[in-house]
Scaffold this active site. Structure first.
Site, PDB file in Angstrom:
ATOM      1  CE  LYS A 285      24.752  84.354  -4.785  1.00 38.16           C
ATOM      2  NZ  LYS A 285      23.468  83.675  -4.609  1.00 38.16           N
TER       3      LYS A 285
ATOM      4  NE  ARG B  42      14.393  85.561  -4.862  1.00 36.45           N
ATOM      5  CZ  ARG B  42      15.530  86.004  -4.401  1.00 36.45           C
ATOM      6  NH1 ARG B  42      15.731  86.061  -3.108  1.00 36.45           N
ATOM      7  NH2 ARG B  42      16.487  86.395  -5.206  1.00 36.45           N
TER       8      ARG B  42
ATOM      9  CB  SER C 240      20.725  82.286   1.184  1.00 37.84           C
ATOM     10  OG  SER C 240      20.036  81.239   0.541  1.00 37.84           O
TER      11      SER C 240
HETATM   12  N1  COA Z   1      12.739  81.410  -2.523  1.00 35.70           N
HETATM   13  C1  COA Z   1      13.508  82.174  -1.742  1.00 35.70           C
HETATM   14  N2  COA Z   1      14.729  82.585  -2.103  1.00 35.70           N
HETATM   15  C2  COA Z   1      15.206  82.201  -3.293  1.00 35.70           C
HETATM   16  C3  COA Z   1      14.451  81.410  -4.147  1.00 35.70           C
HETATM   17  C4  COA Z   1      13.169  81.003  -3.728  1.00 35.70           C
HETATM   18  N3  COA Z   1      12.390  80.237  -4.483  1.00 35.70           N
HETATM   19  N4  COA Z   1      15.170  81.194  -5.272  1.00 35.70           N
HETATM   20  C5  COA Z   1      16.319  81.838  -5.121  1.00 35.70           C
HETATM   21  N5  COA Z   1      16.352  82.450  -3.925  1.00 35.70           N
HETATM   22  C6  COA Z   1      17.436  83.292  -3.427  1.00 35.70           C
HETATM   23  C7  COA Z   1      18.572  82.529  -2.848  1.00 35.70           C
HETATM   24  O1  COA Z   1      18.381  82.350  -1.468  1.00 35.70           O
HETATM   25  C8  COA Z   1      19.743  83.398  -3.183  1.00 35.70           C
HETATM   26  O2  COA Z   1      19.868  84.411  -2.237  1.00 35.70           O
HETATM   27  P1  COA Z   1      21.303  85.035  -1.891  1.00 35.70           P
HETATM   28  O3  COA Z   1      21.798  85.672  -3.161  1.00 35.70           O
HETATM   29  O4  COA Z   1      20.967  85.977  -0.824  1.00 35.70           O
HETATM   30  O5  COA Z   1      22.169  83.904  -1.488  1.00 35.70           O
HETATM   31  C9  COA Z   1      19.374  84.052  -4.501  1.00 35.70           C
HETATM   32  O6  COA Z   1      17.971  84.007  -4.549  1.00 35.70           O
HETATM   33  C10 COA Z   1      19.868  83.347  -5.736  1.00 35.70           C
HETATM   34  O7  COA Z   1      20.471  82.179  -5.358  1.00 35.70           O
HETATM   35  P2  COA Z   1      20.357  80.749  -5.972  1.00 35.70           P
HETATM   36  O8  COA Z   1      18.983  80.399  -6.379  1.00 35.70           O
HETATM   37  O9  COA Z   1      21.046  79.821  -5.032  1.00 35.70           O
HETATM   38  O10 COA Z   1      21.125  80.888  -7.276  1.00 35.70           O
HETATM   39  P3  COA Z   1      22.540  81.393  -7.467  1.00 35.70           P
HETATM   40  O11 COA Z   1      22.381  82.661  -8.197  1.00 35.70           O
HETATM   41  O12 COA Z   1      23.355  81.427  -6.232  1.00 35.70           O
HETATM   42  O13 COA Z   1      23.093  80.226  -8.374  1.00 35.70           O
HETATM   43  C11 COA Z   1      24.142  79.214 -10.219  1.00 35.70           C
HETATM   44  C12 COA Z   1      23.652  80.490  -9.555  1.00 35.70           C
HETATM   45  C13 COA Z   1      24.950  78.363  -9.283  1.00 35.70           C
HETATM   46  C14 COA Z   1      22.960  78.412 -10.712  1.00 35.70           C
HETATM   47  C15 COA Z   1      25.002  79.689 -11.431  1.00 35.70           C
HETATM   48  O14 COA Z   1      26.009  80.549 -10.949  1.00 35.70           O
HETATM   49  C16 COA Z   1      25.649  78.567 -12.176  1.00 35.70           C
HETATM   50  O15 COA Z   1      25.009  77.935 -12.980  1.00 35.70           O
HETATM   51  N6  COA Z   1      26.957  78.300 -11.894  1.00 35.70           N
HETATM   52  C17 COA Z   1      27.702  77.244 -12.554  1.00 35.70           C
HETATM   53  C18 COA Z   1      28.684  77.810 -13.573  1.00 35.70           C
HETATM   54  C19 COA Z   1      27.961  78.201 -14.847  1.00 35.70           C
HETATM   55  O16 COA Z   1      27.444  77.374 -15.572  1.00 35.70           O
HETATM   56  N7  COA Z   1      27.950  79.510 -15.126  1.00 35.70           N
HETATM   57  C20 COA Z   1      27.316  80.045 -16.286  1.00 35.70           C
HETATM   58  C21 COA Z   1      25.850  80.253 -16.072  1.00 35.70           C
HETATM   59  S1  COA Z   1      25.078  80.922 -17.517  1.00 35.70           S
END
Ligand code: COA
Length: 178
Positions: free
Chosen positions: A46, A95, A133
Site C-alpha cells: 500500500k 470485520r 484506514s
Molecule cells: N477495525 C477497523 N478496521 C480494521 C480493523 C479493525 N479491527 N482491522 C483491520 N482494519 C482495516 C485497516 O484499517 C486496513 O484498512 P485499509 O486497507 O483501508 O488500510 C485493513 O483493514 C487491513 O489493514 P491492516 O489490519 O493494517 O492489515 P494489513 O493488511 O495492512 O497488514 C500485514 C498486512 C502487514 C500484516 C502483512 O502484509 C504482513 O505480514 N507483512 C509482512 C511481510 C510478510 O510476512 N508477508 C507474508 C504474509 S503471509
C-alpha cells in the site's frame, strides 16, 4: 527453537493510520493476552499517507499510558519478527466475510512458515465493522468529520496532512463511539 511466550501476541498491520477499530481490537486482545506488540509494517504494497516514523509516533502517543501495549515497527517476514520477539501468537481482527479470504490465506501461509506460532482472530466490534484506514482518509481529505473514528492525535495529524481543519464537534453532528 526459542521458547515462545503464549501470553504475548503480535498485532501486525499497516496502521495508516490507526483507527478506533484497531484500538478496540488491541484492548480486547489484552483480555486474552498479557501483552500485545502493535507491530507496524514498514514496507507494504500500500502507498502510505504517513511514513513509518509518523505511524509509530502516532501509535506511541495513543498508547503512551498502556504499559502492556508495545509499539514497534518491522521490515521482515512477519513470522520471523514474531519468533524473534518470542511471541506465541499473531492477533488479527475480522470485520466482515470479505476479510476472511485474505486473512485465511495469510494465516495459512504463516502457519506453513512456522507451525509453532498461532494466528488468533477476534471479531471486530460491531460498531467498527464499517471502518477502514482508507475510508477515514477519504473522509478527512474532503474535510469530513472523523472525530470519534480515530484517536485524537490521528484526527489532528490527518487535518494537518490534508490542510483541512476544524475541531471535533462543530460539523455533521455524529461524534463519539456510540
Ligand atoms: N477495525 C477497523 N478496521 C480494521 C480493523 C479493525 N479491527 N482491522 C483491520 N482494519 C482495516 C485497516 O484499517 C486496513 O484498512 P485499509 O486497507 O483501508 O488500510 C485493513 O483493514 C487491513 O489493514 P491492516 O489490519 O493494517 O492489515 P494489513 O493488511 O495492512 O497488514 C500485514 C498486512 C502487514 C500484516 C502483512 O502484509 C504482513 O505480514 N507483512 C509482512 C511481510 C510478510 O510476512 N508477508 C507474508 C504474509 S503471509
Amino acid at each position: 527453537m526459542a521458547d515462545l511466550n503464549p501470553r504475548l501476541a503480535v498485532y501486525p498491520g499497516t496502521f495508516d493510520p490507526l483507527t478506533m477499530g484497531h484500538v478496540s481490537l488491541i484492548r480486547r486482545g489484552l483480555k486474552v493476552f498479557d501483552q500485545v506488540i502493535l507491530a507496524i509494517a514498514e514496507s507494504t504494497p500500500k502507498k502510505t499517507l504517513f511514513t513509518i516514523g509518523e505511524r509509530v509516533a502516532l501509535a506511541k502517543e495513543v498508547f503512551r499510558d498502556d504499559t502492556n501495549i508495545i509499539v514497534d515497527s518491522f521490515d521482515s517476514l512477519l513470522i520471523d519478527y514474531v519468533a524473534e520477539k518470542g511471541a506465541g501468537s499473531v492477533l488479527r481482527g475480522l470485520r466482515a466475510v470479505s476479510d476472511f479470504e485474505y486473512e485465511f490465506q495469510m494465516a495459512l501461509m504463516n502457519r506453513k512458515l512456522d507451525r509453532e506460532i498461532q494466528t488468533v482472530f477476534m471479531i471486530t466490534d460491531f460498531k467498527w465493522m464499517y471502518l477502514s484506514s482508507t475510508i477515514v482518509k477519504e473522509v478527512a481529505m474532503y474535510g469530513g468529520d472523523i472525530c470519534g473514528l480515530v484517536p485524537g492525535p490521528v484526527v489532528k495529524a490527518l487535518h494537518i496532512r490534508y490542510g483541512t481543519g476544524y475541531g471535533c464537534g462543530d460539523k455533521h453532528g455524529q461524534h463519539g463511539d456510540d
